[in-house]
Design an enzyme around this catalytic site. Structure first.
Site, short mmCIF file in Angstrom:
data_model
loop_
_atom_site.label_atom_id
_atom_site.label_comp_id
_atom_site.label_asym_id
_atom_site.label_seq_id
_atom_site.Cartn_x
_atom_site.Cartn_y
_atom_site.Cartn_z
N ASP A 12 -7.36 6.20 -3.48
CA ASP A 12 -6.21 5.72 -4.21
C ASP A 12 -6.03 5.86 -5.16
O ASP A 12 -6.15 4.23 -5.13
CB ASP A 12 -5.20 5.04 -3.16
CG ASP A 12 -3.39 6.24 -3.70
OD1 ASP A 12 -3.95 5.89 -4.58
OD2 ASP A 12 -2.72 6.10 -2.75
N TYR B 30 3.46 9.56 -11.40
CA TYR B 30 4.92 9.23 -11.80
C TYR B 30 4.91 8.13 -12.34
O TYR B 30 5.82 7.16 -12.71
CB TYR B 30 6.23 9.35 -10.65
CG TYR B 30 6.11 9.42 -8.97
CD1 TYR B 30 5.94 8.02 -8.82
CD2 TYR B 30 5.73 10.52 -8.27
CE1 TYR B 30 5.70 7.42 -7.50
CE2 TYR B 30 5.40 10.20 -7.62
CZ TYR B 30 5.36 8.61 -5.91
OH TYR B 30 4.67 8.19 -5.52
N LYS B 31 4.26 7.31 -11.97
CA LYS B 31 4.08 5.79 -12.29
C LYS B 31 3.33 5.32 -14.16
O LYS B 31 4.09 6.16 -15.01
CB LYS B 31 2.69 4.72 -11.72
CG LYS B 31 3.06 4.96 -10.08
CD LYS B 31 2.33 4.27 -9.22
CE LYS B 31 3.10 4.17 -7.87
NZ LYS B 31 3.92 4.08 -7.50
N PHE C 199 -1.58 1.06 0.11
CA PHE C 199 -0.10 1.43 0.59
C PHE C 199 0.49 2.08 2.22
O PHE C 199 -0.68 2.99 2.72
CB PHE C 199 0.47 2.66 -0.25
CG PHE C 199 1.67 2.82 -0.71
CD1 PHE C 199 2.43 1.63 -1.51
CD2 PHE C 199 2.60 3.93 -0.31
CE1 PHE C 199 3.72 2.12 -1.55
CE2 PHE C 199 3.32 4.01 -0.10
CZ PHE C 199 4.24 3.31 -1.04
N ARG D 117 7.25 -7.74 -8.64
CA ARG D 117 6.24 -7.57 -9.16
C ARG D 117 6.70 -6.94 -10.61
O ARG D 117 7.31 -6.24 -10.65
CB ARG D 117 6.12 -5.99 -8.93
CG ARG D 117 5.00 -6.07 -7.23
CD ARG D 117 4.27 -4.50 -7.37
NE ARG D 117 5.78 -3.84 -6.89
CZ ARG D 117 5.23 -2.10 -6.55
NH1 ARG D 117 4.38 -2.09 -6.59
NH2 ARG D 117 6.33 -1.21 -6.56
#
Ligand SMILES: Cc1ncc(COP(=O)(O)O)c(C=O)c1O
Length: 424
Positions: free
Chosen positions: A209, A234-235, A129, A384
């Site tokens: 990560d 939060y995912k 990322f 995605r």
């Protein structure tokens, strides 16, 4: 792999056999027609969070006021860390929550590089990322430009990192290897055991990560003797927008490394208010300042259904969903110019897939604006699709693909400009 069929009835059959189907009722679904395929970016709101927040605001903040710190707030970063640890294959006293993923990365990378200051290499990849790469660049500058960041590229397909190049790049001069366990675009899932072993063989530390893998794939940090990990909540953990992140530091090295941010929450005995910093023993030293209680406690509540189900059942449904979505990509969308932008082997894949099309950006916009489907778009051509096992049905997946087909057949995307919106 299951023998799939592209019919709507087949999706219904899969739903009938789904042992997790009832968990959908534990989430707020205000618009039943919305096909939400972005739980890999922001998970849905669990119903119980609303009740919990009401209590936190009215009783804990409203009535308890400052007394709340002695009624469970102060310990919450460690208490919630222990809950998340069960999803990470980590024993107690190695995980805390607080700050953002980017900040936790800053803390742990700096700790790792200053632990072995004579080593100069940092190995990462172009799949990571971008925030992670920026943080690395900032740290290198802060430490006097003594380190070299090596970014491993892709194999020919842009889906899989070049694993041979990764192995070759890790030398005795490597201080740290840091990668996303599941990569944010293609969803490639690294073999954590193998890569951790490669790093350790050369005396390098490893930092994973876990933002796209926590709550989506089983993780075994202790078993593979991982040094450091970070991730967001939060995912797939459904913690809420901007919910605090977590960090893991292996117990074996906790007292040999320090955070670069010497805040009072990481101080030994903070209420003694000593004027000189003395790091707390263990994982506590990686905290910095006052934890944001509202978002921290909302996130704690959100973990409940996930902890209840456990990673094995979540992973089994996730694999079935991504296999099914790959099948629908081949059968319904490949004739319309799409290709699969994710690994075909589920053992190398997280819980999202990318579907690629040269008009991906405009198709994604048409899906959101006209078709009541929410995927997201990642440059240059990836749409995605995230499959959160707790609340997505197979009928949702079928319907989502059917609406993409309609956008293509009716050329609905053509009216949108190619120019990007701020958030894609
Ligand atoms: C893999 C990964 N790492 C790091 C981040 C950055 O997280 P934050 O914005 O919470 O610092 C994200 C954000 O989506 C991410 O997906």
């Amino acid at each position: 792999m299951t023998n799939f069929s592209p019919s709507r009835e087949f999706a219904k059959q899969l739903d009938q056999q789904d042992s997790l189907a009832s968990y959908r009722e534990q989430f707020i679904i205000n618009d039943p027609d919305l096909i939400y395929l972005d739980g890999n970016s922001l998970g849905r709101l669990p119903k119980s969070v609303i009740e919990r927040m009401k209590k936190v605001v009215e009783e804990e903040w409203g009535t308890d006021l400052i007394r709340g710190w002695n009624k469970g707030w102060w310990e919450s970063p460690s208490r919630i860390g222990e809950k998340i640890a069960t999803l990470l294959g980590a024993r107690e006293e190695q995980v805390v929550v607080g700050d953002q993923t980017s900040i936790n990365l800053f803390k742990l990378v700096t700790a790792a590089l200053t632990f072995q200051p004579q080593k100069k290499r940092i190995i990462t990849d172009t799949f990571n990322f971008p925030s992670d790469l920026y943080i690395l660049q900032g740290i290198v500058r802060l430490l006097g430009n003594r380190h070299e960041i090596i970014r491993i590229g892709a194999q020919d397909d842009d889906i899989t990192p070049d694993l041979a190049a990764l192995e070759n790049a890790i030398t005795e001069d490597t201080a740290l290897v840091t990668l996303s366990h599941v990569t944010f675009k293609s969803g490639y899932l690294y073999d954590m055991a193998h890569v951790t072993e490669l790093a350790h063989c050369k005396g390098a530390l490893i930092l994973w990560d876990l933002s796209h893998s926590v709550g989506a794939v089983p993780i075994e940090l202790d078993k593979y003797d991982v040094d450091f990990a970070i991730g967001c909540t939060y995912k797939y953990l459904n913690g809420g927008p901007g919910a605090p992140a977590f960090l893991y530091v292996n117990k074996a090295i906790q007292n040999d490394v320090t955070s670069p941010i010497w805040g009072w929450w990481g101080q030994n005995n903070p209420f003694a208010f000593n004027l000189d910093y003395q790091p707390a023993p263990g994982i506590q030293r990686f905290l910095a300042g006052t934890a944001p209680m509202l978002s921290t406690l909302a996130m704690e509540e959100a973990l409940t259904p996930l902890l209840d189900v456990g990673m094995d059942a979540l992973r089994a449904k996730s694999i079935l969903m991504t296999d099914y979505a790959s099948f629908l990509t081949d059968h319904l969308l490949a004739p319309l110019g799409f290709s699969l932008g994710s690994p075909r082997d589920s053992a190398e894949r997280g819980s999202h897939i990318s579907i690629r099309h040269k008009e991906g950006y405009r198709i994604n916009r048409a899906m959101i604006e006209e078709m009541n489907v929410i995927p997201d778009f990642r440059e240059p051509d990836n749409i995605r699709l995230g499959f959160a096992p707790l609340y997505i049905s197979f009928a949702d997946i079928w319907e989502g693909f059917d609406r993409i087909r309609k956008v293509m057949e009716e050329e609905r995307y053509e009216k949108y400009p190619k120019q990007r919106l701020v958030v894609t």
